[in-house]
Enzyme design. Structure first.
Site, mmCIF file in Angstrom:
data_model
loop_
_atom_site.group_PDB
_atom_site.id
_atom_site.type_symbol
_atom_site.label_atom_id
_atom_site.label_comp_id
_atom_site.label_asym_id
_atom_site.label_seq_id
_atom_site.Cartn_x
_atom_site.Cartn_y
_atom_site.Cartn_z
ATOM 1 N N PHE A 176 0.808 -1.231 0.000
ATOM 2 C CA PHE A 176 0.000 0.000 0.000
ATOM 3 C C PHE A 176 0.842 1.283 0.000
ATOM 4 C CE2 PHE A 176 0.797 -0.083 4.606
ATOM 5 C CZ PHE A 176 0.992 1.267 4.867
ATOM 6 N N GLU A 218 -5.193 -3.732 -2.256
ATOM 7 C CA GLU A 218 -6.626 -3.424 -2.267
ATOM 8 C C GLU A 218 -6.934 -2.173 -1.433
ATOM 9 O OE1 GLU A 218 -4.934 -5.896 -1.048
ATOM 10 O OE2 GLU A 218 -6.058 -7.177 0.322
ATOM 11 N N ARG A 219 -5.945 -1.718 -0.631
ATOM 12 C CA ARG A 219 -6.184 -0.502 0.161
ATOM 13 C C ARG A 219 -5.944 0.761 -0.662
ATOM 14 N NH1 ARG A 219 -2.928 -1.922 5.589
ATOM 15 N NH2 ARG A 219 -1.904 -3.457 4.294
ATOM 16 N N SER A 247 4.868 -7.099 3.376
ATOM 17 C CA SER A 247 5.389 -7.497 4.688
ATOM 18 C C SER A 247 6.184 -8.803 4.580
ATOM 19 C CB SER A 247 4.212 -7.692 5.650
ATOM 20 O OG SER A 247 3.362 -8.703 5.134
ATOM 21 N N CYS A 291 9.528 1.470 3.613
ATOM 22 C CA CYS A 291 10.328 0.303 4.001
ATOM 23 C C CYS A 291 11.750 0.735 4.312
ATOM 24 C CB CYS A 291 10.311 -0.749 2.911
ATOM 25 S SG CYS A 291 11.130 -0.186 1.432
ATOM 26 N N GLU A 297 8.834 -4.348 13.297
ATOM 27 C CA GLU A 297 8.606 -3.261 12.333
ATOM 28 C C GLU A 297 7.334 -2.536 12.744
ATOM 29 O OE1 GLU A 297 7.362 -4.251 8.253
ATOM 30 O OE2 GLU A 297 8.496 -2.503 7.572
HETATM 31 P P1 NAD Z 1 1.089 -6.734 2.943
HETATM 32 O O1 NAD Z 1 2.084 -7.838 2.994
HETATM 33 O O2 NAD Z 1 0.002 -6.712 3.928
HETATM 34 O O3 NAD Z 1 0.366 -6.728 1.501
HETATM 35 C C1 NAD Z 1 1.083 -6.695 0.294
HETATM 36 C C2 NAD Z 1 0.281 -7.389 -0.799
HETATM 37 O O4 NAD Z 1 0.092 -8.752 -0.452
HETATM 38 C C3 NAD Z 1 -1.104 -6.799 -1.036
HETATM 39 O O5 NAD Z 1 -1.285 -6.670 -2.433
HETATM 40 C C4 NAD Z 1 -2.056 -7.828 -0.450
HETATM 41 O O6 NAD Z 1 -3.250 -7.929 -1.168
HETATM 42 C C5 NAD Z 1 -1.272 -9.122 -0.561
HETATM 43 N N1 NAD Z 1 -1.541 -10.052 0.542
HETATM 44 C C6 NAD Z 1 -1.693 -9.720 1.857
HETATM 45 N N2 NAD Z 1 -1.890 -10.837 2.599
HETATM 46 C C7 NAD Z 1 -1.846 -11.884 1.748
HETATM 47 C C8 NAD Z 1 -1.970 -13.292 1.910
HETATM 48 N N3 NAD Z 1 -2.183 -13.838 3.107
HETATM 49 N N4 NAD Z 1 -1.882 -14.071 0.822
HETATM 50 C C9 NAD Z 1 -1.669 -13.536 -0.393
HETATM 51 N N5 NAD Z 1 -1.542 -12.209 -0.614
HETATM 52 C C10 NAD Z 1 -1.630 -11.392 0.436
HETATM 53 O O7 NAD Z 1 1.938 -5.372 2.962
HETATM 54 P P2 NAD Z 1 1.408 -3.865 3.084
HETATM 55 O O8 NAD Z 1 0.862 -3.640 4.452
HETATM 56 O O9 NAD Z 1 0.564 -3.522 1.918
HETATM 57 O O10 NAD Z 1 2.775 -3.056 2.915
HETATM 58 C C11 NAD Z 1 3.612 -2.702 3.980
HETATM 59 C C12 NAD Z 1 4.762 -3.655 4.100
HETATM 60 O O11 NAD Z 1 5.502 -3.674 2.881
HETATM 61 C C13 NAD Z 1 5.769 -3.259 5.180
HETATM 62 O O12 NAD Z 1 6.177 -4.412 5.854
HETATM 63 C C14 NAD Z 1 6.926 -2.664 4.381
HETATM 64 O O13 NAD Z 1 8.183 -2.733 5.020
HETATM 65 C C15 NAD Z 1 6.888 -3.519 3.161
HETATM 66 N N6 NAD Z 1 7.553 -2.874 2.041
HETATM 67 C C16 NAD Z 1 8.770 -3.358 1.673
HETATM 68 C C17 NAD Z 1 9.455 -2.756 0.640
HETATM 69 C C18 NAD Z 1 10.809 -3.251 0.233
HETATM 70 O O14 NAD Z 1 11.321 -2.777 -0.756
HETATM 71 N N7 NAD Z 1 11.405 -4.182 0.952
HETATM 72 C C19 NAD Z 1 8.895 -1.649 -0.025
HETATM 73 C C20 NAD Z 1 7.644 -1.205 0.373
HETATM 74 C C21 NAD Z 1 6.971 -1.822 1.423
#
Ligand code: NAD
Length: 491
Positions: A151, A178-179, A228, A283, A384
């Site tokens: 997101f 989706e958010r 995440s 991140c 985190e």
């Molecule tokens: P998230 O993991 O909740 O969601 C990311 C994506 O995964 C979304 O599109 C979601 O629909 C999908 N998803 C969520 N749960 C799922 C499941 N159980 N099965 C399949 N798909 C699923 O992450 P978020 O809250 O949207 O983003 C924040 C996180 O992203 C933080 O931990 C941040 O550190 C990380 N991030 C990392 C980087 C990097 O480059 N390492 C960059 C940006 C964000």
């Protein structure tokens, strides 16, 4: 401004999703409902992948020099609509307009780098590896590729992948968070103006069902994920178990070390921007500052003052330096972790809990927070937080500080603030993180470098952006050729 419900873009046309499941898209600064996003079904993913596979068979044959012409036009469109896209990011994600503009700039830079694909894609040849035998390495696209996005950078992160994958001759499916699905929806309205062959670029909205369908579909050859760590690990395991390439970027807990010889004013300003910019939802946000020796005397007061002075509010308003966090759930989680830090013995120097912003009473705000004296190994030192919370820790030597950095399970970024070249060199060599900052607070690689990440911050081997992206989105083919002289006709 936004449609009541958004659609998928599949095979060159906009389709209302057939799924009855949907979710509200909420402006985190006000709580207002902006639109509704469908949670597409596995059957819709199957249809999208099949269209993308059909498109791939023709697209891979289009010369690279022709493929990038679409990207040149896309760059122009993104520049022309940068302000509108930035506003959309702020509305659905909450960051300030200035931060959203910077995000779009980073997206455009990736399109620029991918325009160099005709060169980046080149193979190599060795003549006469044995008498009369030549060996050639060429790169070919892998097929249908998919990306599952987080997101926090709805405009930029899809562009770590999108331009490279199609420039390399693949077709692509993006599944935004989706958010925050509106920025990519508007981007795809621009993409629709490019007249790309249908099926080359596709946008599908959804949640877990859509993601699982992508991970299990035999025609999806490569999966890029950012989000995440828990989900990154899951996606990497499932995609690779199904024989796909996968690059999965996860979460982070980014430490910065402040040495006594650091420039206090500059360090404070940069660390405050890193910890509190984008409401700590990068991140690459600094979330733990480790002071060494005398730095522990002045830095805590200086950073606490910077935290108090940061103007929090609706990111659309001029003068606001920090917007809300993404949801009320996120706000409660962050406030819970601040409470946990206090329970673990930290001193709350600046308390950002319970923030109410006049005119934005429905928003999810947490003001900048500073917790002093957090202990290595404690929950707030390890977790985190993904909010505007900076923990402070104090040690006696740079060696001890580096040991704490390296004891962390994540490895996205580590930074050092100093005026000593020798200390900087030691840190650069020894710190266990994929992105290192020296007097830099957000060590975000520019588009022509890989976005590295180590340990629990990354699962895979080839990273996003640049030459790594080209390696990920192509498979190498080696050809060994012999053309005996006696077969040649005389001319
Ligand atoms: P998230 O993991 O909740 O969601 C990311 C994506 O995964 C979304 O599109 C979601 O629909 C999908 N998803 C969520 N749960 C799922 C499941 N159980 N099965 C399949 N798909 C699923 O992450 P978020 O809250 O949207 O983003 C924040 C996180 O992203 C933080 O931990 C941040 O550190 C990380 N991030 C990392 C980087 C990097 O480059 N390492 C960059 C940006 C964000």
């Amino acid at each position: 401004m936004f449609p009541e419900k958004i659609h998928n873009y599949v095979n060159g046309t906009w389709h209302p999703s057939s799924s009855i499941e949907e979710q509200e898209v909420i402006n985190p600064a006000t709580g207002e409902i902006l639109s509704r996003v469908p949670l597409s079904s596995g059957a819709e993913i199957d249809e999208t992948v099949r269209g993308a596979q059909e498109a791939f068979l023709a697209w891979r044959k289009v010369p690279a020099g022709e493929r990038v012409q679409y990207l040149f036009r896309l760059k122009t469109l993104l520049e022309q609509h940068r302000e509108e896209l930035a506003r959309t990011i702020t509305l659905e994600c909450g960051k300030t307009l200035e931060e959203s503009r910077g995000e779009m700039q980073r997206a455009i830079e990736n399109v620029e780098v991918a325009c160099g694909i005709p060169t980046l894609l080149q193979g190599k040849i060795s003549e006469d590896i044995a008498p009369g035998i030549d060996e050639i390495m060429l790169r070919q696209p892998v097929g249908v590729c998919a990306a599952v996005m987080p997101f926090n950078f709805p405009g930029m992160i899809p562009f770590w992948f999108l331009p490279y994958t199609i420039a390399c001759g693949n077709t692509f499916i993006v599944k935004p968070s989706e958010r925050v699905p509106l920025t990519m929806t508007r981007t795809f309205e621009l993409i629709a103006e490019l007249d790309l062959p249908k099926g080359v670029l596709n946008l599908v909205h959804g949640g877990k069902e859509a993601v699982d369908a992508l991970l299990d579909h035999p025609l999806v050859r490569a999966v890029s994920f950012v989000g995440s760590t828990q989900v990154a690990r899951y996606i990497y395991s499932r995609a690779t178990a199904n024989g796909k390439r996968a690059q999965c970027q996860g979460g982070a807990k980014n430490p910065i070390i402040v040495l006594p010889d650091a420039d206090l004013e500059m360090t404070t300003r940069i660390v405050a921007d890193s910890a509190f910019g984008c409401a700590g939802q990068r991140c690459l946000a600094a979330s733990l500052a480790i002071t060494v020796g005398e730095a522990g005397k002045q830095f805590p007061q200086a950073i606490a003052e910077a935290a108090r002075q940061r103007v929090t509010g609706n990111g659309l308003e001029p003068g606001v330096q920090m917007g809300p966090v993404i949801t009320q759930v996120s706000k409660s989680r962050i406030e819970g972790l601040i409470g946990k830090g206090i329970a673990e013995g930290a001193e709350l120097m600046v308390d950002g809990r319970g923030a109410v912003i006049s005119g934005c009473e429905g928003g999810s705000f947490v003001r900048p927070t500073v917790l002093d004296g957090i202990l290595p190994g404690s929950e707030v030192a390890r977790t985190e937080i993904f909010g505007p919370v900076l923990g402070l820790m104090h040690v006696d030597s740079v060696e001890e500080a580096i040991r704490i950095v390296n004891a962390g399970t994540y490895g996205n970024m580590a930074c050092l603030f100093t005026s000593s070249g020798a200390a900087a060199r030691k840190f650069r060599s020894e710190a266990e993180a994929g992105n290192i900052g020296i007097n830099i607070g957000v060590a975000a690689p520019i588009a022509f470098f890989p976005f590295s990440g180590w340990k629990d911050s990354f699962f895979g081997d080839l990273h996003a952006q640049s030459a790594d992206g080209v390696d990920f989105y192509t498979q190498k083919k080696v050809v060994i050729e012999r053309w005996p002289k006696e077969w040649s006709r005389k001319f």
